[in-house]
Every structure is written in structure tokens, then in C-alpha cells.
Design an enzyme around this catalytic site. Structure first.
Site, short mmCIF file in Angstrom:
data_model
loop_
_atom_site.label_atom_id
_atom_site.label_comp_id
_atom_site.label_asym_id
_atom_site.label_seq_id
_atom_site.Cartn_x
_atom_site.Cartn_y
_atom_site.Cartn_z
N GLY A 159 75.06 1.56 -56.55
CA GLY A 159 76.38 2.35 -57.29
C GLY A 159 77.54 3.28 -56.65
O GLY A 159 77.74 4.15 -57.34
N GLU A 187 43.78 -13.80 -57.30
CA GLU A 187 43.54 -12.28 -58.38
C GLU A 187 42.54 -11.94 -58.94
O GLU A 187 42.99 -9.85 -58.25
CB GLU A 187 44.49 -12.44 -59.40
CG GLU A 187 45.96 -13.49 -59.18
CD GLU A 187 46.77 -13.02 -57.56
OE1 GLU A 187 46.81 -11.65 -57.55
OE2 GLU A 187 47.64 -13.92 -57.50
N ASP A 218 50.22 -12.93 -48.85
CA ASP A 218 49.46 -11.50 -48.52
C ASP A 218 49.23 -11.93 -47.18
O ASP A 218 49.17 -10.60 -46.34
CB ASP A 218 48.14 -12.27 -48.88
CG ASP A 218 48.09 -11.61 -50.41
OD1 ASP A 218 48.89 -11.51 -51.32
OD2 ASP A 218 47.25 -12.83 -50.98
#
Length: 616
Positions: free
Chosen positions: A207, A425, A501
């Protein structure tokens, strides 16, 4: 000055016009051979004349010339000046020559046709182009004009501090700038000097530009905006000219704010180039430094610049008297993210059941731009399903889309690959759920997303964290290695799914030893110079600050840490193989499981701690 330049251009235009006409007459007028009238009559008598034009003062035409071998050559143009000859017409007819009469040479008509009309047309075109190219942004007449955008306070689309959230400290710093521009007498009567320049430092999307516009909106002054790359031009000296022009425009509109976005594109450290020090970018920077020294901030001109690469800026820009104040804009924290979501949701129909606090907890590390993207994506998803408002499920789906990319429903995996992804997973999920200091599992999915992710395990912190302990770091490594360990134990072989990973594990383990000084064997030391991103001419050569023996020791420590964490993950999976099988089966059936479902399947209690997402 402008009139002199315009007169110079006009004079150049006139000279160019006459030069073109002269060259056209020289090179494009037909070449003709001058012959005597008696020679013309001889050619006519022998039948060499093929055609001609008979005028009152001149005869033009073509005759055929025989070569030495007797062959006929191309026609040759000629002209001759006639005398009074009554028998010429009869002889032309006898020789069957095509002939015609030429009108009398009208000087006035020739002038109009060959000079006045072309000159008038070119003059009209010239002035039309001059008028068009005199505007801002033209590539012809405005090389030296700064490409600044002026935002005036006209009461429409006015941006204020209320439109900016998540950076309260930065707003407080900039309110002083706003107060000076709005009430300069309050500071001048005490002899105080406002900073000439303010440098906003922060990651992309935090911003910086919005904050600068908010300062201008709050103060009600003119706001000039320009990008640093707009100064750099292929023509030498144009960048410096644009800097001068920008400051001239600012002085005319004072009090005002001049905002230079991405100033690192023009303000890089001088002398860093490999091809010499005096290039166009450095001339532009020198002019910018001179202009900042040459104006007085009491006139009400404030320079605000933004960059996400403060490490490459020239030191002369950062000294007091130039960019006196440097404000760092961080990524918003939990309360800041909640406020940012509320700001961006003002123009979107949000379901009353939506909790921005919950969404803020699930978006750690997001910038203001990321959160705006989440709100926008959720609105698009809701519209796609013909909903009347944006619900919690739309925001959840938008977060997944921003984090991992869109679902790849067209990517069809075989049953064997689907099972491998589910095992991988589930390994991550089991380790993350069972280790005490890891962040709780938020969601696990085996639906392909983005360009490379075949599945992902998402862990989200309950609260913002700014420090990581040694045990948390090691447990994070264990979670990352859990997928590979599960594949090895269940399938008795490993796949390429653990590539991402392993990259993360290698980086974490090396940071554990070389940056954080957590290795017991080496002790609290850092190894290797920690520099920012390399750019041309700066930090091209990195000094090696340790011996070969130390390098071997570092490699041994990194390998030891990874192997120990891998063995810990393998043991946890072997001891809880039954729970892992339940998780794998359920994941294959449902494809997506949330955190509560995972805890229920594993018969575990909810954690009160936190981590980051893992993607394949």
C-alpha cells in the site's frame, strides 16, 4: 523560449521543403538530349522520329538510334527549339509520326501547380502535426517533458486515510506531512523544517502508492505521480530534462506532493555499472539530487518515493536533506488484515455470517493487495454460482485459489498416482497433527492446483508469530519430510512428489546452521555474507569467509539434521500406521478434508498453536 524553438522548427521545415523539390527535379525529371533543329529535320527525314510534342517555343520527343551492329536501340528523349517552318506538319504526316501540339507555357499556372499547392498542403500538414504533437505524452515534441500524472482535488474519488488500513504506524508518520501541507504556519512560526522527502519502504502490495495518495487527499493539494522508469530514455540527457520539467511543474502547482514510484529504477547506486560510471541513469540521478537540493520545502513541495529495494539505492539519496524520513510499511498483522478486509469489502455484498476475523487468521503473511485479490476472487466465484452475496465458502475458495492457484479439473490422474498423492499428503498431515509445536492443520487436498501442485497440506497459525524456536524449526522440517517418509513406508519406494519439500528442508537446515547459529557442534556463528538480491555491478563476487574444513563441517551438520528429522518422521508414521491408513482412505474418498475432520479421524485434540502451508 518556446516561440524561438517553433521558429527554428519552421525554418528547418522550409529548408527541407526546398531541398526535396530541388532533389526531385534533379533526380526524377526525365533526361533529354538537346539537338539542333537541322539535326531534328534530318532525323525526321530518315524516319528516326517516333513521336513528339510540338510547342510554340520547344519541340520534345523521342528518336530511335541505330547501333553499330545495325540493331535498334531504345528510344532516346530529345528537345529542340523550332523556327518558323510551314512544311513541318506535312513532313510529320508523311513520315507517320505521332505528334501533338503543346499549350503556351503559362508561368502563373506552373507556379500554382508545382510550387504553391504542394507548399500549402505541406504547411497545413506541418501545423496540424505541430498542434497534435505539442500535447503531453507525445513522442515527437515532448521528449524532455516529464510524464507526470496530475491528480487534483476535485471532490471525486478522493482517497483519504480512512481508505488505508493495516499500517497504522505509517499513517501516523505521514499525518505530520499532511498537517504541514494543510497548516504550514503552525510549523513555520516555530522555525521547524518539514522533511524534504519521505521514502516508503515495503514489500510489493503493502500500500505504498495508496498511502501517498491518501496524504494528498487529506491535505487537499495537487498530487503528481510518476514512475522512476519514465525518466530513463534512450536519448542522452532526456532523463535529466524530465526531472527539471517535473520540478518546474511542481513549483507552479505548489503546495503539492510529487510521488515517484519504483525509485530504485533510477536511483541505483552510482558506479555500480560494469561499462563505466557516466551513463544516462546516473545523469538522471545527479539531476534529481541537484533539484532536491535546490528547492526549499517551505514552498510546500514534498517528495514521496516508494521502493521495495532500499538496499540498491544510492547513499546520496538517503542522506538528511534529501529523503530525510524513511518509513517501513510491513505486511499487516492479524488486526490489520481484518481492517484491510473490511475496507475492500465495502463495495462487495457480503453475507452477514462472514467473519473477517476468521479470514484474517487464515491469511497470515498476506499483503493488502493479496487481501484485495481474495475479496475480488470471492465475488467472482459467488457471481459464477449466481449467488446474491459472498459467503464464507466463497472466501475460503478464494484463499485456496490465491495460495495454490485454480483447481485443475482437466488434469486427470490415474488411480495409482492419486493414491501416491493421498499417501504423501497424509504423511504431512499426520506428522503436523501429532507433533506438539507445529501449526494446526487447516485443510488437506489431493485436487491438483496451479501449474505443479498435485495436492497440498495447509497449516495456519492461530496468531501472528515473529520468532521461531529451535524445536519449532526442527518439527517444521519433520513435517516437510513426512510425505516422503509415508511414501517409502507404504509403497516401499519414493516418487518425485517430494521435490519441493526437499528444497525447503535443505534451505531450513542450512539456515539452522549458517544463519541462526543453532548447531551445537559449530556454535553461535554465521557463515556466508547475507546480501540482498544480486543486481548488475553489485555483489557480483561473494567472499568466502570460512575455510574448506569449516565448509565440510557445515555440510556434515546439515546432513545430520535432515537425517535425524527424517528418521523421527519415519518412526512416527510406523508407530501410527493404522491412523495413517484411515486418513489415506478417507482422503481418497473425499479428496478434501478440513482440520476438524483430520482431528476426528486421528482421534486427537485441537491444538492451541501454529505453521505455514506446504505445496507439492
Amino acid at each position: 523560449m518556446k516561440n524561438n524553438k517553433r521558429r527554428s522548427f519552421s525554418l528547418g521545415y522550409i529548408l527541407l521543403f526546398f531541398a526535396i523539390v530541388y532533389l526531385a527535379q534533379m533526380f526524377f525529371s526525365p533526361k533529354a538530349e538537346e539537338v539542333s533543329y537541322s539535326q531534328f529535320r534530318l532525323y525526321l527525314k530518315n524516319g528516326y522520329i517516333s513521336e513528339c510534342t510540338v510547342g510554340q517555343n520547344i519541340i520534345r520527343g523521342y528518336y530511335k538510334k541505330l547501333s553499330a551492329e545495325g540493331g535498334e536501340e531504345d528510344k532516346i528523349a530529345f528537345f529542340t527549339v523550332p523556327i518558323q517552318d510551314q512544311a513541318l506538319v506535312n513532313e510529320l504526316e508523311e513520315q507517320k509520326v505521332r505528334f501533338k501540339g503543346a499549350p503556351e507555357n503559362n508561368f502563373l499556372k506552373s507556379m500554382i501547380m508545382w510550387w504553391i499547392i504542394p507548399f500549402g498542403v505541406m504547411t497545413l500538414v506541418w501545423f496540424l502535426l505541430l498542434k497534435k504533437f505539442s500535447g503531453m505524452g507525445s513522442p515527437f515534441m515532448s521528449f524532455g517533458k516529464a510524464k507526470v500524472k496530475l491528480y487534483s482535488d476535485n471532490g471525486t474519488q478522493k482517497i483519504t486515510f480512512a481508505d488505508v488500513a493495516g499500517c497504522d504506524e505509517a499513517k501516523e508518520e505521514l499525518k505530520e506531512i499532511k498537517d504541514f501541507l494543510a497548516y504550514p504556519d503552525r510549523f513555520q512560526k516555530l522555525g521547524g523544517k518539514i522533511p524534504k522527502g519521505v521514502l516508503l519502504i515495503g514489500s510489493p502490495g503493502t500500500g505504498k502508492t495508496l498511502l501517498a495518495k491518501a496524504v494528498a487527499g487529506e491535505a487537499g493539494v495537487h498530487f503528481f505521480s510518476i514512475s522512476g522508469s519514465d525518466f530513463v530514455e534512450m536519448f542522452v540527457g532526456m532523463g535529466a530534462a524530465r526531472v527539471r520539467d517535473m520540478f518546474e511543474q511542481a513549483k507552479e502547482k505548489a503546495p503539492c506532493i510529487v510521488f515517484i514510484d519504483e525509485i530504485d529504477s533510477v536511483g541505483r547506486q552510482r558506479g555500480a555499472g560494469l561499462g563505466g560510471g557516466h551513463d544516462e541513469r546516473e545523469q538522471t540521478l545527479n539531476q534529481l539530487l541537484a533539484e532536491m537540493d535546490g528547492f526549499n520545502s517551505q514552498k510546500g513541495i514534498i517528495i514521496i518515493a516508494a521502493t521495495n529495494r532500499p538496499d540498491v539505492l544510492d547513499n546520496a539519496l538517503l542522506r538528511p536533506g534529501r529523503f530525510d524520513r524513511q518509513i517501513t510499511i510491513d505486511r499487516p498483522d492479524l488486526s490489520g488484515r481484518e481492517a484491510v478486509l473490511a475496507v475492500h469489502a465495502k463495495s462487495v455484498k457480503i453475507d452477514p455470517d462472514v467473519s473477517f476475523k476468521t479470514i484474517a487468521k487464515r491469511t497470515p503473511g498476506f499483503t493488502g493487495a493479496d487481501l484485495a485479490n481474495v475479496i475480488n476472487e470471492s465475488a467472482l466465484l459467488a457471481a459464477r454460482h449466481n449467488k446474491n452475496s459472498v459467503g464464507m465458502e466463497d472466501l475460503e475458495a478464494a484463499i485456496d485459489r490465491v495460495l495454490a492457484g485454480p483447481e485443475r479439473k482437466s488434469r486427470i490422474m490415474s488411480e495409482a498416482e492419486k493414491k501416491t498423492v493421498a499417501i504423501h499428503e497424509s504423511g504431512h498431515t499426520l506428522i503436523a497433527a501429532m507433533l506438539p509445536k507445529t501449526d494446526p492443520v487447516h485443510k488437506v487436498s489431493i485436487i491438483p492446483r496451479g501449474t505443479a501442485a498435485l495436492g497440498y497440506t495447509m497449516q495456519l497459525p492461530i496468531e501472528d508469530k515473529y520468532l521461531t524456536t529451535e524445536s519449532e524449526l526442527l518439527e517444521n522440517i519433520c513435517v516437510l519430510l513426512g510425505g516422503r517418509a509415508a511414501e517409502e513406508i507404504i509403497l516401499d519406494e519414493i516418487s518425485t512428489g517430494a521435490q519441493n519439500d526437499i528444497e525447503k528442508v535443505s534451505k531450513l537446515a542450512r539456515n539452522y546452521v549458517c544463519r541462526f547459529g543453532m548447531s551445537k557442534k559449530i556454535g553461535p556463528q554465521t557463515f556466508g555474507r547475507q546480501s540482498g538480491n544480486i543486481f548488475l555491478g553489485h555483489d557480483l563476487v561473494q567472499e568466502k569467509e570460512y575455510s574448506e574444513k569449516t565448509a565440510v563441517t557445515i555440510d556434515e551438520e546439515v546432513t545430520k539434521i535432515i537425517n535425524e528429522c527424517y528418521e523421527k518422521s519415519r518412526k512416527l508414521i510406523q508407530d501410527n500406521r493404522g491412523k495413517l491408513n484411515v486418513l489415506i482412505k478417507k482422503l481418497e474418498e473425499c479428496e478434501v478434508l478440513d482440520g476438524e475432520q483430520v482431528l476426528e479421524l486421528l482421534n486427537l485434540k485441537k491444538k492451541d498453536i501454529s505453521l505455514s502451508g506446504d505445496k507439492e
